[in-house]
Motif scaffolding. Structure first.
Motif, PDB file in Angstrom:
ATOM      1  N   SER A  28       0.823  -1.211   0.000  1.00  0.00           N
ATOM      2  CA  SER A  28       0.000   0.000   0.000  1.00  0.00           C
ATOM      3  C   SER A  28       0.856   1.259   0.000  1.00  0.00           C
ATOM      4  CB  SER A  28      -0.922  -0.003   1.222  1.00  0.00           C
ATOM      5  OG  SER A  28      -1.775  -1.132   1.209  1.00  0.00           O
ATOM      6  N   ASP A  29       1.994   1.215   0.679  1.00  0.00           N
ATOM      7  CA  ASP A  29       2.865   2.387   0.762  1.00  0.00           C
ATOM      8  C   ASP A  29       3.703   2.575  -0.495  1.00  0.00           C
ATOM      9  OD1 ASP A  29       1.858   2.796   3.278  1.00  0.00           O
ATOM     10  OD2 ASP A  29       3.552   1.857   4.319  1.00  0.00           O
ATOM     11  N   LYS A  42       3.277   1.053  -3.601  1.00  0.00           N
ATOM     12  CA  LYS A  42       2.516   0.982  -4.855  1.00  0.00           C
ATOM     13  C   LYS A  42       3.418   0.531  -6.033  1.00  0.00           C
ATOM     14  CE  LYS A  42      -1.565   2.290  -3.484  1.00  0.00           C
ATOM     15  NZ  LYS A  42      -2.055   3.645  -3.768  1.00  0.00           N
ATOM     16  N   LYS A  68       4.778  -1.765  -9.349  1.00  0.00           N
ATOM     17  CA  LYS A  68       4.135  -2.184 -10.593  1.00  0.00           C
ATOM     18  C   LYS A  68       3.605  -3.608 -10.479  1.00  0.00           C
ATOM     19  CE  LYS A  68       3.427  -0.916 -14.995  1.00  0.00           C
ATOM     20  NZ  LYS A  68       2.765   0.342 -15.377  1.00  0.00           N
ATOM     21  N   THR A 118      -5.634  -7.158  -0.786  1.00  0.00           N
ATOM     22  CA  THR A 118      -4.666  -6.100  -1.084  1.00  0.00           C
ATOM     23  C   THR A 118      -4.583  -5.831  -2.574  1.00  0.00           C
ATOM     24  OG1 THR A 118      -3.365  -6.749   0.867  1.00  0.00           O
ATOM     25  CG2 THR A 118      -2.278  -5.371  -0.782  1.00  0.00           C
ATOM     26  N   THR A 126      -5.612  -2.164  -4.061  1.00  0.00           N
ATOM     27  CA  THR A 126      -4.552  -1.297  -4.577  1.00  0.00           C
ATOM     28  C   THR A 126      -4.371  -1.383  -6.086  1.00  0.00           C
ATOM     29  OG1 THR A 126      -2.867  -3.001  -4.228  1.00  0.00           O
ATOM     30  CG2 THR A 126      -3.312  -1.494  -2.397  1.00  0.00           C
ATOM     31  N   SER A 127      -5.029  -2.371  -6.730  1.00  0.00           N
ATOM     32  CA  SER A 127      -4.863  -2.627  -8.173  1.00  0.00           C
ATOM     33  C   SER A 127      -3.425  -3.002  -8.535  1.00  0.00           C
ATOM     34  CB  SER A 127      -5.304  -1.408  -9.010  1.00  0.00           C
ATOM     35  OG  SER A 127      -6.679  -1.167  -8.861  1.00  0.00           O
ATOM     36  N   VAL A 128      -2.701  -3.564  -7.576  1.00  0.00           N
ATOM     37  CA  VAL A 128      -1.340  -4.042  -7.812  1.00  0.00           C
ATOM     38  C   VAL A 128      -1.384  -5.554  -8.034  1.00  0.00           C
ATOM     39  CG1 VAL A 128       0.975  -4.330  -6.836  1.00  0.00           C
ATOM     40  CG2 VAL A 128      -0.295  -2.208  -6.447  1.00  0.00           C
TER      41      VAL A 128
END
Length: 455
Positions: free
Chosen positions: A165-166, A168, A170, A205, A209-211
């Motif tokens: 989250s911190d 971000k 790719k 997660t 976060t869309s990660v």
């Protein structure tokens, strides 16, 4: 007077809770895995899934039209074959599970992907099995020197989630999921409860976060991803990395994919500097020699959305033991037994007195009925010691009465056979009208029964 709180017991293997201790867990059958825990530490009492969220606003629903219109921007892995297996690239917010046997090259594969993606942004590599220095040695051998690849040895899922989250990044790689722990659980790493709860945290997660997150999973002795299949239901995509560790080639196969076709494969070659994708796969699983040999015939199989030319081999010898043996490598042994019985009954071959060994060249493993005609032809060719010309191919499913049944996607299969130099193909009678006149370079011979092959 406060009611005395009774002790609680929990199995470290499966995570189930009980009111009393037992030597053998009633749920999973494991011995000496049940331990006393406090009510607040047991997994089923503090699981965030079972707790009702407090003062949490629900997510506003959207119309399905607006959701569909938002096209996901996929990230390329740097391998065109792997992008095809994933359905066009890595989808933002997806959770991908990569499974394989130890030593097959899973860590090498994800490091290659990280190397390619690092040119576009930061990559977070979580390693619970290897130290940073060990990964650094492999990275040096593979020529990975990018500053955008960040290494971490964190093993607690909550901390990794906060890190994602911190930062971000790719994309995130977790190697392996069996080493990750949820801090509030008392179970050991790798148990079913830890796998399920940790993967659930990564799933939440990734969506939040869309990660995209890649989880590396071990294969058990039974050939399944450890956890018995718990992870496969949680993740979006499941990839199996297959291949003999002593062989150069590795096959990455999609067995579940919410964003693309299931069954597509990518082929890699293991070299000194890492993994190299194989783009020309037409003759990869076919012997390069052009000489005709008895017991060797050509066919094609479907791997996802593409066809692959394969070589089916058989060896029929006089049995040296009281009972004839039937052994298959890369093929279903039961199909070989069935087809040998059909050949014995309808073609009169005394195969009950002979050992039959069947093989799919190149180390490929396929369980597809369309290979039945090729398997039967290879057994008959070896038994008669009658070579089959390398320009002849066989396609078709064989029934118990010797009839040749139709197969699906016949056009793609014939196109592949034409591409590897086949000029004559035996196909089922039921498929003949479907492809008649479509391939000018192929002589198509429709057959209804095994007896029409001429052996």
């Amino acid at each position: 007077m406060a009611k005395k709180q009774l002790p609680q017991y929990q199995c470290k293997s499966c995570g189930d809770s009980f009111s009393r201790w037992a030597g053998k867990c009633p749920s999973c059958g494991e011995w000496n895995q049940i331990e006393e825990v406090s009510n607040t530490s047991a997994g089923r009492f503090d699981s965030p899934i079972l707790q009702k969220p407090k003062d949490r606003k629900y997510t506003d629903p959207k119309s399905i039209g607006s959701v569909v219109s938002d096209a996901h921007f996929r990230t390329s892995t740097g391998f065109s074959e792997l992008d095809l297996v994933l359905g066009g690239g890595i989808v933002p917010g997806s959770l991908v599970l990569v499974g394989g046997e130890p030593g097959v090259g899973k860590s090498t594969l994800v490091l290659e992907i990280a190397k390619n993606i690092a040119n576009e942004g930061s990559v977070l590599y979580i390693s619970g099995e290897e130290s940073a220095s060990q990964i650094g040695l492999r990275a040096k051998r593979m020529g990975v020197t990018s500053e955008n690849i960040l290494l971490s040895s964190e093993v607690y899922a909550e901390n990794i989630s906060q890190m994602i989250s911190d930062l971000k990044p790719k994309v995130v790689f977790v190697d392996s999921i069996q080493t990750i722990l949820k801090e509030s659980l008392v179970n050991q790493a790798g148990t079913i409860t830890q796998l399920r709860e940790s993967s659930q945290i990564f799933l939440e997660t990734a969506k939040r976060t869309s990660v995209p997150i890649f989880l590396i999973g071990h294969i058990t002795k039974e050939g399944q991803i450890a956890g018995p299949k718990v992870l496969e239901h949680l993740v979006d995509t499941v990839l199996y990395f297959e291949g003999d560790r002593f062989n150069y080639y590795r096959i990455l196969r999609a067995v579940k994919n919410r964003f693309g076709a299931v069954g597509d494969t990518a082929i890699f070659e293991m070299v000194s500097g890492g993994l190299k994708q194989v783009l020309d796969r037409h003759r990869l699983f076919i012997s390069p020699e052009s000489e005709e040999r008895s017991g060797s015939v050509l066919s094609s199989v479907m791997e996802g959305s593409r066809a692959i030319g394969v070589e089916v081999q058989a060896l029929v010898t006089k049995s040296s033991y009281g009972q004839a043996r039937r052994m298959a490598e890369g093929l279903d042994n039961r199909r070989v037994i069935l087809l040998s019985a059909v050949l014995e009954k309808y073609l009169g071959f005394p195969l009950s007195e002979s050992d039959i060994f069947s093989n799919l060249a190149g180390g490929l493993s396929i369980d597809e009925p369309s290979l039945d005609l090729a398997i039967a032809a290879s057994i008959a060719s070896s038994f008669k010691d009658k070579p089959v010309a390398r320009e002849i191919g066989f396609l078709g499913e064989v029934g118990l009465s010797g009839e040749v049944r139709s197969v699906g996607q016949i056009s793609l299969r014939l196109k592949e056979l034409a591409g590897i130099g086949i000029s004559k193909v035996y196909i089922p009678q039921g498929n003949f009208k479907e492809v008649e006149g479509l391939f000018s370079s192929l002589e198509l011979i429709p057959v209804k029964h095994l007896q029409e092959l001429g052996f």
